[in-house]
Design a protein around this motif. Structure first.
Motif, PDB file in Angstrom:
ATOM      1  N   ALA A  87       6.592 -32.213  -5.436  1.00  5.41           N
ATOM      2  CA  ALA A  87       6.245 -32.627  -4.073  1.00  5.41           C
ATOM      3  C   ALA A  87       6.590 -31.529  -3.068  1.00  5.41           C
ATOM      4  N   LYS A  88       7.737 -30.896  -3.252  1.00  5.27           N
ATOM      5  CA  LYS A  88       8.140 -29.831  -2.332  1.00  5.27           C
ATOM      6  C   LYS A  88       7.212 -28.623  -2.459  1.00  5.27           C
ATOM      7  N   ALA A  89       6.749 -28.340  -3.672  1.00  6.06           N
ATOM      8  CA  ALA A  89       5.782 -27.259  -3.856  1.00  6.06           C
ATOM      9  C   ALA A  89       4.445 -27.620  -3.212  1.00  6.06           C
ATOM     10  N   ASN A  90       4.004 -28.852  -3.421  1.00  7.89           N
ATOM     11  CA  ASN A  90       2.730 -29.280  -2.850  1.00  7.89           C
ATOM     12  C   ASN A  90       2.771 -29.366  -1.329  1.00  7.89           C
ATOM     13  N   PHE A  91       3.954 -29.615  -0.766  1.00  9.51           N
ATOM     14  CA  PHE A  91       4.089 -29.618   0.696  1.00  9.51           C
ATOM     15  C   PHE A  91       3.729 -28.245   1.267  1.00  9.51           C
ATOM     16  N   VAL A  92       4.207 -27.197   0.608  1.00 11.12           N
ATOM     17  CA  VAL A  92       3.862 -25.844   1.053  1.00 11.12           C
ATOM     18  C   VAL A  92       2.362 -25.617   0.923  1.00 11.12           C
ATOM     19  N   LEU A  93       1.791 -26.039  -0.199  1.00  8.65           N
ATOM     20  CA  LEU A  93       0.355 -25.833  -0.433  1.00  8.65           C
ATOM     21  C   LEU A  93      -0.506 -26.600   0.559  1.00  8.65           C
ATOM     22  N   LYS A  94      -0.017 -27.737   1.034  1.00 15.27           N
ATOM     23  CA  LYS A  94      -0.768 -28.536   2.009  1.00 15.27           C
ATOM     24  C   LYS A  94      -1.015 -27.746   3.292  1.00 15.27           C
ATOM     25  N   HIS A  95      -0.076 -26.865   3.626  1.00 16.76           N
ATOM     26  CA  HIS A  95      -0.154 -26.130   4.892  1.00 16.76           C
ATOM     27  C   HIS A  95      -0.539 -24.660   4.710  1.00 16.76           C
ATOM     28  N   ILE A  96      -0.801 -24.249   3.465  1.00 18.18           N
ATOM     29  CA  ILE A  96      -0.941 -22.827   3.170  1.00 18.18           C
ATOM     30  C   ILE A  96      -2.116 -22.191   3.902  1.00 18.18           C
ATOM     31  N   ASN A  97      -3.122 -22.982   4.248  1.00 20.11           N
ATOM     32  CA  ASN A  97      -4.319 -22.441   4.897  1.00 20.11           C
ATOM     33  C   ASN A  97      -4.343 -22.695   6.403  1.00 20.11           C
ATOM     34  N   ASN A  98      -3.176 -22.906   7.018  1.00 18.98           N
ATOM     35  CA  ASN A  98      -3.160 -23.203   8.459  1.00 18.98           C
ATOM     36  C   ASN A  98      -3.208 -21.954   9.331  1.00 18.98           C
ATOM     37  N   GLY A  99      -3.307 -20.789   8.711  1.00 17.59           N
ATOM     38  CA  GLY A  99      -3.472 -19.554   9.468  1.00 17.59           C
ATOM     39  C   GLY A  99      -2.195 -18.868   9.895  1.00 17.59           C
ATOM     40  N   VAL A 100      -1.044 -19.459   9.623  1.00 19.41           N
ATOM     41  CA  VAL A 100       0.224 -18.862  10.026  1.00 19.41           C
ATOM     42  C   VAL A 100       0.545 -17.630   9.179  1.00 19.41           C
ATOM     43  N   ILE A 101       0.273 -17.726   7.894  1.00 15.59           N
ATOM     44  CA  ILE A 101       0.429 -16.575   7.009  1.00 15.59           C
ATOM     45  C   ILE A 101      -0.924 -16.265   6.394  1.00 15.59           C
ATOM     46  N   THR A 102      -1.199 -14.992   6.174  1.00 14.78           N
ATOM     47  CA  THR A 102      -2.506 -14.577   5.681  1.00 14.78           C
ATOM     48  C   THR A 102      -2.346 -13.450   4.667  1.00 14.78           C
ATOM     49  N   GLY A 103      -3.445 -13.121   4.018  1.00 11.35           N
ATOM     50  CA  GLY A 103      -3.505 -11.962   3.139  1.00 11.35           C
ATOM     51  C   GLY A 103      -2.556 -12.036   1.965  1.00 11.35           C
ATOM     52  N   ALA A 104      -1.942 -10.900   1.640  1.00 10.47           N
ATOM     53  CA  ALA A 104      -1.067 -10.804   0.474  1.00 10.47           C
ATOM     54  C   ALA A 104       0.159 -11.693   0.615  1.00 10.47           C
ATOM     55  N   GLU A 105       0.673 -11.849   1.852  1.00  9.61           N
ATOM     56  CA  GLU A 105       1.832 -12.718   2.061  1.00  9.61           C
ATOM     57  C   GLU A 105       1.499 -14.161   1.707  1.00  9.61           C
ATOM     58  N   LYS A 106       0.363 -14.631   2.178  1.00  6.49           N
ATOM     59  CA  LYS A 106      -0.080 -15.991   1.863  1.00  6.49           C
ATOM     60  C   LYS A 106      -0.279 -16.155   0.362  1.00  6.49           C
ATOM     61  N   ASN A 107      -0.954 -15.199  -0.258  1.00  6.88           N
ATOM     62  CA  ASN A 107      -1.238 -15.309  -1.687  1.00  6.88           C
ATOM     63  C   ASN A 107       0.040 -15.343  -2.516  1.00  6.88           C
ATOM     64  N   SER A 108       1.037 -14.551  -2.126  1.00  2.41           N
ATOM     65  CA  SER A 108       2.281 -14.498  -2.894  1.00  2.41           C
ATOM     66  C   SER A 108       3.072 -15.798  -2.752  1.00  2.41           C
ATOM     67  N   ILE A 109       3.108 -16.370  -1.532  1.00  2.00           N
ATOM     68  CA  ILE A 109       3.778 -17.662  -1.353  1.00  2.00           C
ATOM     69  C   ILE A 109       3.073 -18.736  -2.177  1.00  2.00           C
ATOM     70  N   GLU A 110       1.740 -18.757  -2.113  1.00  2.00           N
ATOM     71  CA  GLU A 110       0.998 -19.734  -2.909  1.00  2.00           C
ATOM     72  C   GLU A 110       1.258 -19.526  -4.396  1.00  2.00           C
ATOM     73  N   ALA A 111       1.357 -18.282  -4.812  1.00  2.00           N
ATOM     74  CA  ALA A 111       1.639 -17.983  -6.220  1.00  2.00           C
ATOM     75  C   ALA A 111       2.996 -18.546  -6.636  1.00  2.00           C
ATOM     76  N   GLU A 112       4.016 -18.350  -5.813  1.00  2.00           N
ATOM     77  CA  GLU A 112       5.353 -18.862  -6.131  1.00  2.00           C
ATOM     78  C   GLU A 112       5.351 -20.374  -6.304  1.00  2.00           C
ATOM     79  N   VAL A 113       4.774 -21.075  -5.326  1.00  2.00           N
ATOM     80  CA  VAL A 113       4.870 -22.536  -5.386  1.00  2.00           C
ATOM     81  C   VAL A 113       3.971 -23.118  -6.465  1.00  2.00           C
ATOM     82  N   ARG A 114       2.855 -22.469  -6.758  1.00  2.00           N
ATOM     83  CA  ARG A 114       2.039 -22.957  -7.871  1.00  2.00           C
ATOM     84  C   ARG A 114       2.737 -22.732  -9.208  1.00  2.00           C
ATOM     85  N   ALA A 115       3.485 -21.644  -9.321  1.00  2.00           N
ATOM     86  CA  ALA A 115       4.264 -21.425 -10.545  1.00  2.00           C
ATOM     87  C   ALA A 115       5.382 -22.448 -10.657  1.00  2.00           C
ATOM     88  N   ILE A 116       6.072 -22.734  -9.557  1.00  2.00           N
ATOM     89  CA  ILE A 116       7.106 -23.777  -9.566  1.00  2.00           C
ATOM     90  C   ILE A 116       6.499 -25.106  -9.986  1.00  2.00           C
TER      91      ILE A 116
END
Length: 453
Positions: A87-116
């Protein structure tokens, strides 16, 4: 989730959820915190590695006696704890496309939480469903619910709608995305890195029975993190802050004070009172020249009786039982690969890998020369010696389609005393699939209970 810092904190919260004992704002069972249902011990107390100390507090007694039930947190606790991480990983993914983080930073955060998310689902599916290599029908048998969205208001429509093979496909897809996008360098090994993702894939593919992918991902992991932990550092990775040979660990600190080692024992008046002690026959299977014997065990007296205590998680020099949890080590990847090489017909490479571990554990050491079944047996034996008390034994027996056969020895250091009540668990038993918690079924009636409960 209005700043990059918020995304980092929320991602760190998903990592932290592996050890915290806090579900729904009240006390609960976690992955590793507390002394009931902790995954630091459950994979061993249900097998031939550990014996209950009758002078302990009887924590986890029912599970050690194969008395699994849907209202017992010993086997049911992982279910809520893992979905809490997810649930905590999916919470991050719910907001991942809100425009606050972009590019490689966004992709790496998404990568971490999807691996978790993948890690927690893997731990769920191997516990509460069959393992693909366990039996001929396992791959197409009922899997688990794979949660891919954050919706705390959802009260229905949650079911075990995937087969085991389909769950593994989703786990692999999440890990492959992570592999292609993660950009983390973590000296403390407390965040997932590319080497750790490759190592996790070697584990998942081993359970899936895809041995070529075990080898290819294992090779990549070893290329990035080749040390299997040197003999000189082996004690330090458990008793100090060394991370030699560690691919990923769940961090812990004196400030957090999560006493993960309490599931094994506590120190009272300078004496060790163990909940579970190492099985006498297993203890004696460690050679005196094996660095693991002196690192993992301490023989000591409590209330006038002598025990072989498991001290793998006792201290790193600070507060007792407050230690990091080694979730994945390079040594496991080597064992995964050695088994895979053997099963794909390359015994020579399997032996080379096996000897690379033995060379760092025994002194003096003479390279092994086993072939055929003797080589496979040696791989399994060294895996058991190396990964004891790291949540591996139960799942190794399960994925190989083997039963539990205990030694019949008692809890005292010389093998006398009280032996476990239940000595065997047949490979055909439905208990290899742990029960879904009754509370989860009450909240989501579409979730089917496992057979036998």
């Amino acid at each position: 989730m209005s700043s990059p810092t918020a995304f980092r904190m929320a991602t760190d919260g998903a990592y932290t959820a592996f050890k915290t004992v806090n579900l729904n704002g009240v006390g609960g069972v976690s992955y590793y915190g507390g002394d009931t249902g902790s995954q630091l011990i459950m994979g061993d107390l249900t097998t031939d590695n550990l014996v209950r100390n009758v002078e302990g507090r009887n924590s986890n007694f029912a599970a050690s006696n194969f008395e699994f039930s849907s209202d017992n947190n010993q086997t049911a606790g992982l279910y809520g704890a893992a979905y809490n991480v997810i649930a905590k990983a999916n919470f991050v993914l719910k907001h991942i496309n809100n425009g606050v983080i972009t590019g490689a930073e966004k992709n790496s955060i998404e990568a971490e939480v999807r691996a978790i998310r993948a890690m927690a689902h893997f731990d769920l599916v191997r516990a509460y469903a069959k393992i693909p290599t366990q039996s001929g029908d396992a791959g197409n048998s009922i899997g688990i619910y794979y949660s891919e969205s954050f919706d705390p208001t959802q009260s229905g429509g949650i079911s075990r709608n995937l087969t085991v093979n389909q769950v593994y496909d989703k786990i692999i897809a999440d890990l492959q995305f992570a592999l292609n996008n993660i950009n983390v360098t973590s000296a403390d090994k407390g965040r997932l890195t590319k080497a750790a993702i490759y190592g996790l894939l070697s584990r998942v593919y081993l359970y899936k029975g895809d041995y070529n992918n075990v080898i290819s991902n294992g090779q990549q992991a070893l290329g990035l993190s080749p040390s299997v932990t040197s003999r000189s550092n082996f004690t330090n990775i458990w008793k100090s802050t060394s991370t030699d040979g560690v691919l990923f660990q769940v961090l812990n600190s004196a400030q957090e004070n999560v006493t993960v080692g309490v599931a094994y024992n506590q120190t009272i008046g300078g004496q060790i009172r163990s909940e579970f002690v190492v099985d006498y026959n297993f203890y004696n299977s460690y050679a005196s020249t094996d660095i693991r014997k002196s690192t993992y065990f301490t023989t000591g007296t409590y209330s006038g009786k002598t025990y072989n205590n498991v001290m793998k998680y006792s201290t790193v020099g600070g507060a007792a039982n407050v230690v990091p949890i080694k979730y994945l080590r390079t040594a496991e990847v080597v064992f995964n690969m050695a088994e895979a090489y053997y099963k794909t017909g390359n015994e020579a490479q399997a032996l080379i890998l096996l000897n690379s571990i033995r060379a760092e554990r025994y002194s003096p050491y003479t390279p092994g020369t086993e072939t055929g079944q003797a080589l496979l047996n040696a791989i399994y034996n060294e895996r058991r010696l190396e990964l004891a008390f790291e949540n591996d034994r139960w799942y190794t027996l399960k994925r190989l389609g083997l039963g539990v056969q205990r030694s019949g020895k008692g809890h005292l250091a010389d093998g006398t005393g009280t032996a476990p009540i239940a000595q065997t668990l047949a490979a055909s038993s439905t208990k290899w699939q742990w029960p879904i918690p009754q509370t989860a079924i009450q909240q989501n009636p579409d979730i089917k209970q496992n057979d036998g409960y």
